[in-house]
Design a protein around this motif. Sequence first.
Motif, PDB file in Angstrom:
ATOM      1  N   VAL A 245      -0.885   1.067  21.275  1.00 15.40           N
ATOM      2  CA  VAL A 245      -2.133   1.819  21.363  1.00 15.40           C
ATOM      3  C   VAL A 245      -2.922   1.370  22.582  1.00 15.40           C
ATOM      4  CG1 VAL A 245      -4.345   2.218  20.256  1.00 15.40           C
ATOM      5  CG2 VAL A 245      -2.246   2.288  18.911  1.00 15.40           C
TER       6      VAL A 245
ATOM      7  N   ARG B 286      -9.117   3.250  16.840  1.00 16.17           N
ATOM      8  CA  ARG B 286      -7.917   4.081  16.838  1.00 16.17           C
ATOM      9  C   ARG B 286      -6.718   3.309  16.276  1.00 16.17           C
ATOM     10  NH1 ARG B 286      -5.086   8.213  21.043  1.00 16.17           N
ATOM     11  NH2 ARG B 286      -3.107   7.112  20.947  1.00 16.17           N
ATOM     12  N   ALA B 287      -6.599   2.067  16.702  1.00 17.49           N
ATOM     13  CA  ALA B 287      -5.513   1.230  16.158  1.00 17.49           C
ATOM     14  C   ALA B 287      -5.685   1.064  14.654  1.00 17.49           C
ATOM     15  CB  ALA B 287      -5.501  -0.132  16.837  1.00 17.49           C
TER      16      ALA B 287
ATOM     17  N   ILE C  46      -6.357   1.254   0.685  1.00 18.37           N
ATOM     18  CA  ILE C  46      -5.119   1.794   1.252  1.00 18.37           C
ATOM     19  C   ILE C  46      -5.028   3.296   1.048  1.00 18.37           C
ATOM     20  CG2 ILE C  46      -2.596   1.752   1.104  1.00 18.37           C
ATOM     21  CD1 ILE C  46      -2.803  -1.235   0.452  1.00 18.37           C
TER      22      ILE C  46
ATOM     23  N   LEU D  69      -6.958  10.479   4.299  1.00 15.00           N
ATOM     24  CA  LEU D  69      -5.758   9.996   4.986  1.00 15.00           C
ATOM     25  C   LEU D  69      -4.608  10.981   4.765  1.00 15.00           C
ATOM     26  CD1 LEU D  69      -5.910   6.198   4.113  1.00 15.00           C
ATOM     27  CD2 LEU D  69      -6.255   7.239   6.362  1.00 15.00           C
TER      28      LEU D  69
ATOM     29  N   ILE E   3      -4.629   4.211  12.904  1.00 13.92           N
ATOM     30  CA  ILE E   3      -3.169   4.315  12.892  1.00 13.92           C
ATOM     31  C   ILE E   3      -2.580   3.371  11.848  1.00 13.92           C
ATOM     32  CG2 ILE E   3      -1.099   3.768  14.233  1.00 13.92           C
ATOM     33  CD1 ILE E   3      -2.660   4.896  16.671  1.00 13.92           C
ATOM     34  N   ARG E   4      -3.151   2.183  11.806  1.00 15.72           N
ATOM     35  CA  ARG E   4      -2.670   1.221  10.817  1.00 15.72           C
ATOM     36  C   ARG E   4      -2.839   1.780   9.404  1.00 15.72           C
ATOM     37  NH1 ARG E   4      -4.193  -2.406   7.260  1.00 15.72           N
ATOM     38  NH2 ARG E   4      -6.387  -1.855   7.442  1.00 15.72           N
ATOM     39  N   ARG E   5      -4.013   2.353   9.166  1.00 17.02           N
ATOM     40  CA  ARG E   5      -4.271   2.871   7.819  1.00 17.02           C
ATOM     41  C   ARG E   5      -3.371   4.064   7.504  1.00 17.02           C
ATOM     42  NH1 ARG E   5     -10.242   4.092   6.515  1.00 17.02           N
ATOM     43  NH2 ARG E   5      -9.341   4.220   4.437  1.00 17.02           N
TER      44      ARG E   5
ATOM     45  N   GLN F  17      -0.408   4.678   8.700  1.00 21.73           N
ATOM     46  CA  GLN F  17       0.958   4.174   8.476  1.00 21.73           C
ATOM     47  C   GLN F  17       1.073   3.581   7.075  1.00 21.73           C
ATOM     48  OE1 GLN F  17       2.389   1.391  11.435  1.00 21.73           O
ATOM     49  NE2 GLN F  17       3.938   2.930  11.896  1.00 21.73           N
ATOM     50  N   GLN F  18       0.072   2.771   6.765  1.00 21.57           N
ATOM     51  CA  GLN F  18       0.082   2.100   5.485  1.00 21.57           C
ATOM     52  C   GLN F  18       0.050   3.122   4.348  1.00 21.57           C
ATOM     53  OE1 GLN F  18       1.065  -0.702   4.167  1.00 21.57           O
ATOM     54  NE2 GLN F  18      -0.471  -1.943   5.241  1.00 21.57           N
ATOM     55  N   TYR F  19      -0.828   4.097   4.484  1.00 23.64           N
ATOM     56  CA  TYR F  19      -0.939   5.088   3.422  1.00 23.64           C
ATOM     57  C   TYR F  19       0.358   5.878   3.284  1.00 23.64           C
ATOM     58  CZ  TYR F  19      -1.938   9.111   0.683  1.00 23.64           C
ATOM     59  OH  TYR F  19      -1.843  10.081  -0.287  1.00 23.64           O
TER      60      TYR F  19
ATOM     61  N   LEU G 202       1.752   7.386  15.912  1.00 26.03           N
ATOM     62  CA  LEU G 202       1.332   6.579  17.058  1.00 26.03           C
ATOM     63  C   LEU G 202       0.872   7.440  18.233  1.00 26.03           C
ATOM     64  CD1 LEU G 202       4.102   3.852  16.999  1.00 26.03           C
ATOM     65  CD2 LEU G 202       1.853   3.822  15.955  1.00 26.03           C
ATOM     66  N   ASP G 203       1.231   8.716  18.173  1.00 26.22           N
ATOM     67  CA  ASP G 203       0.888   9.586  19.305  1.00 26.22           C
ATOM     68  C   ASP G 203      -0.255  10.534  18.993  1.00 26.22           C
ATOM     69  OD1 ASP G 203       2.984   8.575  20.752  1.00 26.22           O
ATOM     70  OD2 ASP G 203       4.416   9.989  19.853  1.00 26.22           O
TER      71      ASP G 203
ATOM     72  N   ASP H  99     -10.307  -2.093  17.337  1.00 27.62           N
ATOM     73  CA  ASP H  99     -10.156  -0.813  18.011  1.00 27.62           C
ATOM     74  C   ASP H  99     -10.036   0.252  16.929  1.00 27.62           C
ATOM     75  OD1 ASP H  99      -9.197   1.489  19.073  1.00 27.62           O
ATOM     76  OD2 ASP H  99      -7.884   0.486  20.513  1.00 27.62           O
TER      77      ASP H  99
ATOM     78  N   ILE I 214       7.604  -0.301   8.529  1.00 24.41           N
ATOM     79  CA  ILE I 214       6.322  -0.032   9.163  1.00 24.41           C
ATOM     80  C   ILE I 214       6.306  -0.851  10.429  1.00 24.41           C
ATOM     81  CG2 ILE I 214       5.082  -1.898   8.022  1.00 24.41           C
ATOM     82  CD1 ILE I 214       2.749   0.113   7.744  1.00 24.41           C
TER      83      ILE I 214
ATOM     84  N   ASP J 117       4.045  11.981  16.055  1.00 26.28           N
ATOM     85  CA  ASP J 117       4.206  10.657  15.492  1.00 26.28           C
ATOM     86  C   ASP J 117       2.796  10.109  15.283  1.00 26.28           C
ATOM     87  OD1 ASP J 117       6.461   8.295  15.405  1.00 26.28           O
ATOM     88  OD2 ASP J 117       4.431   7.559  15.803  1.00 26.28           O
TER      89      ASP J 117
ATOM     90  N   MET K  35     -13.053   7.247  23.409  1.00 24.61           N
ATOM     91  CA  MET K  35     -12.034   7.550  24.401  1.00 24.61           C
ATOM     92  C   MET K  35     -12.629   8.268  25.604  1.00 24.61           C
ATOM     93  SD  MET K  35      -8.977   8.488  21.834  1.00 24.61           S
ATOM     94  CE  MET K  35      -7.854   8.852  23.146  1.00 24.61           C
ATOM     95  N   LEU K  36     -13.776   8.852  25.381  1.00 20.92           N
ATOM     96  CA  LEU K  36     -14.394   9.560  26.494  1.00 20.92           C
ATOM     97  C   LEU K  36     -15.207   8.607  27.363  1.00 20.92           C
ATOM     98  CD1 LEU K  36     -15.535  12.783  24.630  1.00 20.92           C
ATOM     99  CD2 LEU K  36     -13.552  12.476  26.149  1.00 20.92           C
TER     100      LEU K  36
END
Lengths: 287, 222, 222
Positions: free
Chosen positions: C185, A140-141, C117, A66, A144-146, A148-150, A81-82, A138, C175, A79, A124-125
């Motif tokens: 997403v 990818r979500a 985490i 991560l 992203i969550r992980r 962000q959290q990390y 998210l991007d 999902d 967050i 970002d 995604m393909l």
Amino acid sequence: MTDDQQVQENSESQTPEATQVASDTDTPDVASVARVAGQPVKDLPQDLYIPPDALAVFLEAFEGPLDLLLYLIRRQNMDILDIDVSEITRQYMDYINAIEAMRFELAAEYLVMAATLAEIKSRMLLPRQESEDEEDLDPRAELIRRLQQYERFKKAAEDLDELPRMERDTYATSAPLPRLPQSQVHPDVELKDMLLALRDVIRRADLFTSHHVEREKLSTRERMSHILSCLSGDRFVRFESLFTIEEGRLGVVVTFLATLELVKEQLIEVVQGEVLGSIHVRARAAN
Amino acid sequence: MSEEQIRRIQLIIEAALLAAGKPLNLDQLRELFSEEERPARQVMEHALSQLEQACEGRSYALCKVSSGYRFQIREDYARWVGRLFEEKPQRYSRALLETLALIAYRQPITRGEIEDIRGVTVSSNIIRTLMEREWVRIVGHKDVPGRPAMYATTRQFLDYFNMTSLEQLPPLSEIRDLEEIGREVEQKIQAEIQFDDPKSVPEDGDDDTGDDHNESISGTVH
Amino acid sequence: MSEEQIRRIQLIIEAALLAAGKPLNLDQLRELFSEEERPARQVMEHALSQLEQACEGRSYALCKVSSGYRFQIREDYARWVGRLFEEKPQRYSRALLETLALIAYRQPITRGEIEDIRGVTVSSNIIRTLMEREWVRIVGHKDVPGRPAMYATTRQFLDYFNMTSLEQLPPLSEIRDLEEIGREVEQKIQAEIQFDDPKSVPEDGDDDTGDDHNESISGTVH
């Protein structure tokens, strides 16, 4: 701890190349390459060659997949998210491949992450399968969550490190006490404890010795002590002086009994110079 | 050197002495400063004497001991603070309690006599502890070889156990029945309290029961 | 209560905190006084604030941490004091700090949860170090297979980092709500895949939002 410190220290005292890489991780944004029309330039050439010595340090500088991913993302000024999954996946795999080519031991987590990235990329393909998506997260979500959290706790750790702490930013103080005259603290004793102890003595005495602590008038024994303490010194004392009239008849009796007991136990000496003359007493041991 | 610089040195010394947890000598204190800014010894001594003055009116003082300078709590306050460190006293040993009981019931008694009854030797420690606590004193010496001391209990002993006289100890015969002891002691104290009230003084002429008449001798045998 | 009496209390507190060498709380400080002369809590607090003021211009300050009050060297002087000790102040690895941060902010937490985490295993060394420093302790075992230990921070942790409670931890960075992320997403994916399947509907079936809603850390876990 020592391992961890080792890492810390290694990452600071290495060859110039290594230092370069390590400092990249500290300030990824600065290290990101020139931007063209506001877009970061991708395909960084230096990504593709990392001196072998540096690679070990480089790998150790990351706290896991991560952390490595965050580094790659931040270096592109993206970002979370991007995320451009394709690009990040490519770069990530470049690192992994380089590390594996050098036969460095790679934590399994890095490979799991590689698989996750590959899965996201492939999803995604492919056209979406709605039936599957209802059950699966999902990926990818989830990634992203992980991330962000990390990142959040990575920051929290940095904040924690900044808090003023003992033995670095401040020190405890102390001043000793002077040597004081020893004031002894005595244990508390319950009368009952003393009596319990006495019971045991009596039982033992009954069993093992011929000494019996027979019933005794304590007033007599107490008075015996008192008389003896009055007789300290090598002086005869008038017998009458042992009595206190104010004590009344009973007091006189107690003193008299105590005197007789003292005589019997040969603790005092009683002398009378002449018939009907005054009686004197003294402690036998006194001299 | 300016007052301000001296004051700065003074505060650095203060911090170091408080944090070091041990005395620091002049050289150690000077080591705190880098070579370029290290104050001369006279300057350090001046700062130390300033510091000493600054501590007036505080609870601690700057002291010089053999290994250097240190702050030390002033005696006035040490007494208060000592309570922080008062260790809970240990309990007395069985042997000590037995010895004390024998002295109380069989006084005047020598150490040899206590040993005869207990069947074991009595350590000097026990006797010393009892004497230091002022529960036991020597009332004479027995006229036998060695002239052993004879021990008896004291007024402090009676005071500690809230008695006015040894009479208030339960008779030996009852000690075997320990359930009784608590009540026995209670009753005696109760009786003692009643004696204070003139109307409740029992009037019976039974001389054999000294227990009931100890008001007449209580408090006088000291 | 007179100024003089307050001042006396202030000096007794000063002496106690210096002599104790560890933080003392209000109750412990009040225990210094015998019952008859024990100052009320407000009086003690008043004396403490007087003491705090008295320390202005000294090299140390009166601070309140989790387990009580203590004097500590001001940061300005810490640099000098550091030279007393041969060892450089310890630096802690990122791995240790991240683990500690997770325990501090997410307590009670299992090692597995920390690993989830951080995305990497937590070495036993780190846990051992944290436990040895008494910053972290086991507060129970989670009722899941293997019954893993749950870790929480201690008073010593708060004391070491100069906090009175966990509420003083720096706030966690914002967050974005997971549902929001999910939606965003989804939208992006939606946009990307619309080329393939224009009819597909965005969804957010992700209910696992628990992690993102426990920012409020209670200060009571000691």
